[in-house]
Design an enzyme around this catalytic site. Sequence first.
Site, PDB file in Angstrom:
ATOM      1  N   GLU A 165      -1.660  -8.790   4.082  1.00 54.79           N
ATOM      2  CA  GLU A 165      -2.000  -7.377   4.242  1.00 54.79           C
ATOM      3  C   GLU A 165      -3.481  -7.195   4.516  1.00 54.79           C
ATOM      4  OE1 GLU A 165       1.674  -6.297   1.281  1.00 54.79           O
ATOM      5  OE2 GLU A 165      -0.377  -6.265   0.528  1.00 54.79           O
ATOM      6  N   LYS A 204      -1.030  -5.017  -6.165  1.00 56.45           N
ATOM      7  CA  LYS A 204      -1.442  -4.336  -4.927  1.00 56.45           C
ATOM      8  C   LYS A 204      -2.032  -2.956  -5.241  1.00 56.45           C
ATOM      9  CE  LYS A 204       1.866  -7.049  -2.305  1.00 56.45           C
ATOM     10  NZ  LYS A 204       2.828  -7.104  -1.190  1.00 56.45           N
ATOM     11  N   GLY A 222       8.051  -7.708   1.124  1.00 58.46           N
ATOM     12  CA  GLY A 222       8.460  -6.313   1.020  1.00 58.46           C
ATOM     13  C   GLY A 222       9.535  -5.890   1.983  1.00 58.46           C
ATOM     14  N   GLU A 227       3.204 -17.398   1.924  1.00 62.44           N
ATOM     15  CA  GLU A 227       3.859 -16.098   1.930  1.00 62.44           C
ATOM     16  C   GLU A 227       4.271 -15.747   3.354  1.00 62.44           C
ATOM     17  OE1 GLU A 227       1.142 -12.931   1.030  1.00 62.44           O
ATOM     18  OE2 GLU A 227      -0.201 -13.648   2.588  1.00 62.44           O
ATOM     19  N   SER A 256       9.031 -11.459  -1.334  1.00 58.38           N
ATOM     20  CA  SER A 256      10.235 -10.842  -1.898  1.00 58.38           C
ATOM     21  C   SER A 256      10.867 -11.692  -2.995  1.00 58.38           C
ATOM     22  CB  SER A 256      11.261 -10.552  -0.790  1.00 58.38           C
ATOM     23  OG  SER A 256      10.744  -9.590   0.125  1.00 58.38           O
ATOM     24  N   HIS A 286      -4.646 -12.700   1.862  1.00 54.21           N
ATOM     25  CA  HIS A 286      -3.308 -12.096   1.847  1.00 54.21           C
ATOM     26  C   HIS A 286      -3.002 -11.469   3.200  1.00 54.21           C
ATOM     27  CE1 HIS A 286       0.072  -9.524   0.729  1.00 54.21           C
ATOM     28  NE2 HIS A 286       0.218 -10.289  -0.343  1.00 54.21           N
ATOM     29  N   ASN A 335       0.899  -9.805  -8.127  1.00 53.97           N
ATOM     30  CA  ASN A 335      -0.015  -9.009  -7.312  1.00 53.97           C
ATOM     31  C   ASN A 335       0.450  -7.555  -7.332  1.00 53.97           C
ATOM     32  OD1 ASN A 335      -1.790  -7.973  -5.449  1.00 53.97           O
ATOM     33  ND2 ASN A 335      -0.931  -9.061  -3.690  1.00 53.97           N
TER      34      ASN A 335
END
Length: 317
Positions: A168, A84, A233, A227, A273, A166, A82
């Site tokens: 985010e 992003k 991150g 996730e 990560s 996701h 991904n």
Amino acid sequence: MAVASTSLASQMSGPKSVTSISCPQFSGLRKSLSKLDNSVSFSTSQAFFQNVDSHLRISSDRKGCRAVVAMAGSGKFFVGGNWKCNGTKDSISKLVSDLNSAQLESDVDVVVAPPFLYIDQVKNSLTDRIEVSAQNCWTGKGGAFTGEISVEQVKDLGCKWVILGHSERRHVIGENDEFIGKKAAYALSQGVGVIACIGELLEEREAGKTFDVYAIPSWDNVVIAYEPVWAIGTGKVASPEQAQEVHVAVRDWLTKNVSAEVASKTRIIYGGSVNGSNSSDLAKKEDIDGFLVGGASLKGPEFATIVNSVTAKKVAA
């Protein structure tokens, strides 16, 4: 099409004992799936995503997990990158060049998800060995929806996958389960595979409370990506045992509420990560069928290392 009436969360509340099992033989070939059921309805998908209100409760200090063996599922190892909101024409050209020259294990499905602006560039220059995914899509056909991209446009560019749910998109953009459910239902009805993300928040894991899980009604052409939000991150990584624990719960729920066949063929991958240093240890876990990779997917050689971590699973077998 049979639809489970209870959520994964409510079915899995409370501790469960986990026993060791014998090691199955590693299979590098994914079983062929039946043709995607195009009868998926928006209302059914919405109902599944709304089951987030029921929570799966697992103690953070629980250590039980299945034995380190090959793969609990029959699906082919799957690694998605991904990208992003990263990259320029030049940097993406360099990344594609690195991927094209990488030596990748043959028994892995590899997918990358560039920003929308660069999908066509990547599709036209990337080796056919690697498939291309979109990072998002609209809930239906195109029209007066400024800034959105339709599934039809995704297909027109040659994408076979889309990432949905996701963290985010949920926690930064504010997408809810009903909205994501509409997207998933429409993408699947149009023959586009869905990488469906589920996750949990840092405070939930550290406090030993709950984490949210989501389900969707059509399991052909679906990959589930666990996730943990607290690991994305942040440099924090779920231990192989923590990740395995969740993957076991998801697969067990599929067995009990959908079917043993779906539980076996649905790939449950880990994201959070993941990098070239930790991917092999994670890959050894029986119920980890691959990875959804963020930052490390922007580095061609490191991403190749993660793809090739499937060899650790073969060794474990």
